[in-house]
Design an enzyme around this catalytic site. Structure first.
Site, mmCIF file in Angstrom:
data_model
loop_
_atom_site.group_PDB
_atom_site.id
_atom_site.type_symbol
_atom_site.label_atom_id
_atom_site.label_comp_id
_atom_site.label_asym_id
_atom_site.label_seq_id
_atom_site.Cartn_x
_atom_site.Cartn_y
_atom_site.Cartn_z
ATOM 1 N N ASP A 100 14.671 8.787 27.003
ATOM 2 C CA ASP A 100 14.233 8.761 25.468
ATOM 3 C C ASP A 100 15.319 9.491 24.695
ATOM 4 O O ASP A 100 15.307 10.588 24.860
ATOM 5 C CB ASP A 100 12.770 9.202 25.265
ATOM 6 C CG ASP A 100 12.168 9.108 23.946
ATOM 7 O OD1 ASP A 100 12.876 8.452 23.255
ATOM 8 O OD2 ASP A 100 11.506 10.044 23.484
ATOM 9 N N ASP A 286 16.988 5.351 18.822
ATOM 10 C CA ASP A 286 16.028 5.813 19.630
ATOM 11 C C ASP A 286 15.765 4.709 20.760
ATOM 12 O O ASP A 286 15.068 3.749 20.496
ATOM 13 C CB ASP A 286 14.670 5.931 18.665
ATOM 14 C CG ASP A 286 13.524 6.602 19.536
ATOM 15 O OD1 ASP A 286 13.621 7.155 20.769
ATOM 16 O OD2 ASP A 286 12.427 6.747 18.860
#
Length: 405
Positions: A100, A286
């Site tokens: 992430d 992201d």
């Protein structure tokens, strides 16, 4: 012969460069919907409800417990989809994690976890690891589904053939809500800047740089489109760039703030007409969310322009028969246009004998010194190969090279 040798050196992927295969699964939100649990889950996880109900269970002063403070590190957590394998400890204990770029912490479930969610996932057994060092400090991370609570430690972490020594990480002892029960992954490995971390110490990639185990201070992502036949479904390359994964040239964007992987965005344009953030704004690249997010006022207007209708669950549905007539959405970054068609920004999910079509946009209001923020998640990143350069603090984007479907 010299040219051949240089070519071989430039494409070498030994211990200084590692490929991590990424698996794609239906999002947690999709799984809850299929099981008929989504509506009840959302009722029980309204903003601040978890704080008020369970705040007394956490250590006083836990920063992320402050009411009305948004310290969520994985945006739209329920739609996280891509994960890969790592190991922690000696001998190695295997875990699946979300890689992430929207967070900076590494955590996996602890063998001492008391939550129902941990029973469905692999749990770290510190007492079985010869290289584990207990820290004793606690940490808390605030997700949309509630707070995750754990304790810190240090141990050996392996990603592919790479070994990171004395890596700080978290053992979760409490994981809230049914979202973690449904999740196919065990934990999260954050790749953002250290300033975003809740767990004290260096994030994983910072330690990889400090221990000089990557060829270049760079990692890159390829994420497949919506197809089960894609091979690979996704790939994270630590230590370099794979030219076979993209077409054309790379457009480099300087990082505008060293927290998230954040860049300046010129504007967002709908079919060459309506424009959002016309004087510029900021965007987060992201990999930890599947959607594209933006300020509520802008996204609600955008939903109207693409004919999306709100549901009771806060999602926006679109008539699947109208996709060919929907406008293109263009994100302008560094003067270059990144255009998505309706087939790319609409999420199709099987429902019975037909499909449901959902908008790939969702409202997120992020308060930052730079003003309104957008989040370019997997809906965007499946179309563009993304390169994260810590050496020069920049992000590269290029047209992803997908197999013909």
């Amino acid at each position: 012969m010299l040219r051949l040798l240089l070519l071989l050196l430039s494409t070498w992927t030994g211990s200084a460069m590692v490929r991590v295969a990424l698996m794609r699964v239906p999002s947690i939100r999709s799984q809850l919907r299929t099981q008929g649990l989504l509506e009840d889950f959302l009722k029980d996880h309204r903003p601040d409800m978890f704080n008020r109900r369970y705040a007394q269970c956490f250590p006083p002063g836990t920063p992320s417990l402050r009411l009305r403070r948004s310290s969520e590190k994985i945006y739209n957590f329920m739609d996280a989809q891509y994960y890969g394998e790592i190991s922690v400890g000696t001998p190695p204990q295997n875990f699946s994690v979300i890689f992430d770029t929207g967070s900076a912490d590494l955590w996996v479930p602890s063998s001492y976890c008391v939550s129902q969610a941990c029973a469905f996932h692999r749990r770290f057994k510190a007492f079985e690891s010869k290289t584990f060092h207990h820290d004793g400090r606690s940490f808390g991370i605030h997700y949309g589904s509630g707070h995750l609570l754990g304790v810190m430690g240090r141990d050996t972490v392996k990603i592919g053939d790479m070994t990171i020594l004395n890596q700080q990480f978290g053992e979760s002892v409490y994981e809230p809500g049914s979202a973690f029960v449904t999740a196919k992954f065990d934990g999260v490995l954050g790749l953002a800047y250290q300033s975003l971390a809740e767990i004290l110490g260096n994030p994983v990639f910072d330690n990889m740089l400090a221990q000089k185990i990557v060829d270049q201070p760079v990692f890159s992502f390829y994420l497949s489109r919506r197809t089960r036949t894609s091979n690979p479904q996704g790939e994270l390359l630590l230590g370099g760039i794979d030219e076979a994964m993209y077409n054309g040239s790379i457009n480099w964007l300087p990082v505008s703030a060293k927290r998230y992987w954040q860049v300046e965005m010129d504007s967002v344009v709908v079919q060459g007409g309506v424009s959002f953030c016309p004087i510029g704004c900021h965007a987060i690249i992201d990999t930890g969310t599947s959607l594209i997010g933006g300020p509520t006022r802008d996204v609600l207007r955008l939903q109207q322009l693409i004919g999306a209708t709100p549901t009771n669950n806060g999602e926006f549905v679109i008539d699947c028969t109208r996709l060919s007539s929907l406008p293109r959405i263009t994100f302008i970054l560094g003067g270059k246009e990144y255009t998505l068609t309706s087939e790319q920004y609409v999420r199709k999910e099987p429902f019975g004998i037909s499909d449901l079509c959902f908008s790939g946009f969702q409202a997120f209001d992020i308060i930052s010194p730079e003003g309104p923020m957008w989040i370019l998640g997997d809906v965007f990143l499946t179309e563009y190969y993304s390169i994260f350069d810590r050496g020069l603090d920049r992000i590269g984007l290029a047209q992803a090279r997908h197999p013909i479907e």
